[in-house]
Scaffold this active site. Structure first.
Site, PDB file in Angstrom:
ATOM      1  N   LYS A   7      -0.085   4.425   0.039  1.00  0.00           N
ATOM      2  CA  LYS A   7      -0.742   5.732   0.586  1.00  0.00           C
ATOM      3  C   LYS A   7      -0.357   6.817  -0.320  1.00  0.00           C
ATOM      4  O   LYS A   7      -0.224   6.200  -2.050  1.00  0.00           O
ATOM      5  CB  LYS A   7       0.212   5.979   1.707  1.00  0.00           C
ATOM      6  CG  LYS A   7      -0.140   4.350   2.792  1.00  0.00           C
ATOM      7  CD  LYS A   7      -0.141   4.938   4.027  1.00  0.00           C
ATOM      8  CE  LYS A   7      -0.309   3.437   4.679  1.00  0.00           C
ATOM      9  NZ  LYS A   7      -0.148   3.437   6.626  1.00  0.00           N
TER      10      LYS A   7
ATOM     11  N   GLY B  27       2.185   2.569  11.021  1.00  0.00           N
ATOM     12  CA  GLY B  27       3.596   3.459  11.048  1.00  0.00           C
ATOM     13  C   GLY B  27       3.591   3.713  11.918  1.00  0.00           C
ATOM     14  O   GLY B  27       4.506   5.130  12.532  1.00  0.00           O
TER      15      GLY B  27
ATOM     16  N   SER C  43       3.657  -2.096   9.941  1.00  0.00           N
ATOM     17  CA  SER C  43       5.257  -2.509  10.982  1.00  0.00           C
ATOM     18  C   SER C  43       5.152  -3.670  10.626  1.00  0.00           C
ATOM     19  O   SER C  43       5.990  -4.183  10.639  1.00  0.00           O
ATOM     20  CB  SER C  43       5.360  -1.771  11.814  1.00  0.00           C
ATOM     21  OG  SER C  43       4.920  -0.458  12.031  1.00  0.00           O
TER      22      SER C  43
ATOM     23  N   ASN D  34       0.769  -1.097   0.089  1.00  0.00           N
ATOM     24  CA  ASN D  34      -0.303   0.117   0.219  1.00  0.00           C
ATOM     25  C   ASN D  34       0.764   1.366  -0.378  1.00  0.00           C
ATOM     26  O   ASN D  34       1.723   1.569   1.590  1.00  0.00           O
ATOM     27  CB  ASN D  34      -0.191  -0.037   1.246  1.00  0.00           C
ATOM     28  CG  ASN D  34      -1.460   1.334   1.279  1.00  0.00           C
ATOM     29  OD1 ASN D  34      -1.749   1.799   0.559  1.00  0.00           O
ATOM     30  ND2 ASN D  34      -2.244   1.452   2.423  1.00  0.00           N
TER      31      ASN D  34
ATOM     32  N   HIS E 189      -9.551   1.239   4.794  1.00  0.00           N
ATOM     33  CA  HIS E 189      -8.303   1.560   5.186  1.00  0.00           C
ATOM     34  C   HIS E 189      -8.565   2.345   6.850  1.00  0.00           C
ATOM     35  O   HIS E 189      -9.166   3.402   6.125  1.00  0.00           O
ATOM     36  CB  HIS E 189      -7.481   2.161   4.557  1.00  0.00           C
ATOM     37  CG  HIS E 189      -6.005   2.320   4.821  1.00  0.00           C
ATOM     38  ND1 HIS E 189      -5.575   3.423   5.475  1.00  0.00           N
ATOM     39  CD2 HIS E 189      -4.596   1.471   5.158  1.00  0.00           C
ATOM     40  CE1 HIS E 189      -4.919   2.903   6.202  1.00  0.00           C
ATOM     41  NE2 HIS E 189      -4.405   1.752   5.937  1.00  0.00           N
TER      42      HIS E 189
ATOM     43  N   GLU F  67      -5.700  -4.880  10.210  1.00  0.00           N
ATOM     44  CA  GLU F  67      -4.423  -3.476  11.038  1.00  0.00           C
ATOM     45  C   GLU F  67      -4.758  -2.994  11.591  1.00  0.00           C
ATOM     46  O   GLU F  67      -5.994  -2.164  11.913  1.00  0.00           O
ATOM     47  CB  GLU F  67      -5.231  -2.620   9.090  1.00  0.00           C
ATOM     48  CG  GLU F  67      -4.231  -3.162   7.809  1.00  0.00           C
ATOM     49  CD  GLU F  67      -3.896  -2.360   6.647  1.00  0.00           C
ATOM     50  OE1 GLU F  67      -2.410  -2.521   6.905  1.00  0.00           O
ATOM     51  OE2 GLU F  67      -4.182  -1.253   6.926  1.00  0.00           O
TER      52      GLU F  67
ATOM     53  N   GLU G 151      -7.385   5.000   7.312  1.00  0.00           N
ATOM     54  CA  GLU G 151      -6.865   6.319   6.841  1.00  0.00           C
ATOM     55  C   GLU G 151      -7.966   7.010   6.363  1.00  0.00           C
ATOM     56  O   GLU G 151      -8.409   7.410   6.845  1.00  0.00           O
ATOM     57  CB  GLU G 151      -5.625   6.682   6.416  1.00  0.00           C
ATOM     58  CG  GLU G 151      -4.008   6.341   7.256  1.00  0.00           C
ATOM     59  CD  GLU G 151      -3.307   5.592   6.402  1.00  0.00           C
ATOM     60  OE1 GLU G 151      -2.760   5.629   5.539  1.00  0.00           O
ATOM     61  OE2 GLU G 151      -2.153   5.181   7.251  1.00  0.00           O
TER      62      GLU G 151
END
Ligand code: PGA
Length: 246
Positions: A14, A175, A211, A12, A98, A169, A100
């Site tokens: 991003k 991250g 991660s 991904n 996702h 996730e 985010e």
């Protein structure tokens, strides 16, 4: 019961990259030897680079997709990208939900399910992302949150869910360099698997994300219900991403 699910390692990107960087990354991925374990690799790139990814990866073992898809088929939806548009670029995958998108763009559990349905209607495999925040985990709510997030997706019915991938996730691991331990991840994956079995779609892939690096991939992949990874940061460095798949 032996696990016959193909392992999948999906990048991904991003909102990273540019034409020059992407060209190098895609060329390195294309040149990588196929993993001896038969692990499939895929990349989900920003919309403007779908044509570049399609051109660079065409005929290779690596597939590509988008990081989002509209729940709408077409119309006056400024800034949205439809599933049919993704099909024009031979996308195989679309991430939906996702964390985010959920946290920064207010996507609800129902909207995520609508997006998964829209992707399926175009023959694209939705990768439905779920995960709890640190506060939710600390409150002992991890499985309850994931169950709530999955409910409208599972309501689409067994035939639909069988064509999906789920990605677990935990938000606190994205991250942050703080990966869930294999045991922590497996516990939630097992709960997701049980929900999928109850929904009649028990054998789809469940990816772990947050991660993931070459140094922790093998121990995560050793868990019975972890079928691969959704990789953010490490997917931007060809050798790291290839090492995860290897
Ligand atoms: P990360 O991101 O690997 O950089 O933690 C994972 C993701 O958000 O998909």
């Amino acid at each position: 019961m032996s696990n016959t699910r193909t392992r999948l390692v999906m990048g991904n990107w991003k909102m990273h990259g540019n034409l020059g960087q992407n060209a190098k990354l895609l060329a390195s991925l294309r040149a990588a030897p196929r993993s001896a374990s038969g692990t499939l690799m895929a990349v989900c790139v920003p919309f403007p680079y779908l044509a570049q990814a399609a051109e660079a990866l065409k005929g290779s073992a690596i597939s590509w997709g988008a990081q989002d898809v509209s729940a709408q088929a077409q119309g006056a939806f400024t800034g949205e990208v439809s599933g049919a548009m993704l099909v024009d670029f031979s996308c195989r995958w679309a991430l939906v939900g996702h964390s985010e998108r959920r946290s920064l763009h207010g996507e609800t559990d129902q909207l995520v399910a609508d997006k998964a349905k829209a992707a399926l209607a175009c023959g694209i495999t939705p990768v439905v992302c779920v995960g709890e925040s640190l506060a939710e985990r600390d409150a002992g709510q991890a499985v309850a949150v994931i169950t709530r997030q999955l409910a409208p997706v599972l309501a689409l019915g067994a035939e639909a869910v069988k064509k999906m991938v789920v990605a677990y996730e935990p938000v606190w691991a994205i991250g942050t360099g703080r990966t869930a331990s294999p045991e922590q991840a497996q516990e939630v994956h097992a709960a997701i698997r049980a929900a999928l079995v109850a929904a009649g779609a028990g054998n789809i892939q469940i990816l772990y994300g947050g991660s993931v690096k070459a140094s922790n991939a093998a121990s995560l992949f050793a868990m019975p219900d972890i079928d691969g990874a959704l990789v953010g940061g490490a997917s931007l460095v060809a050798e790291d991403f290839i090492a995860i798949a290897a």
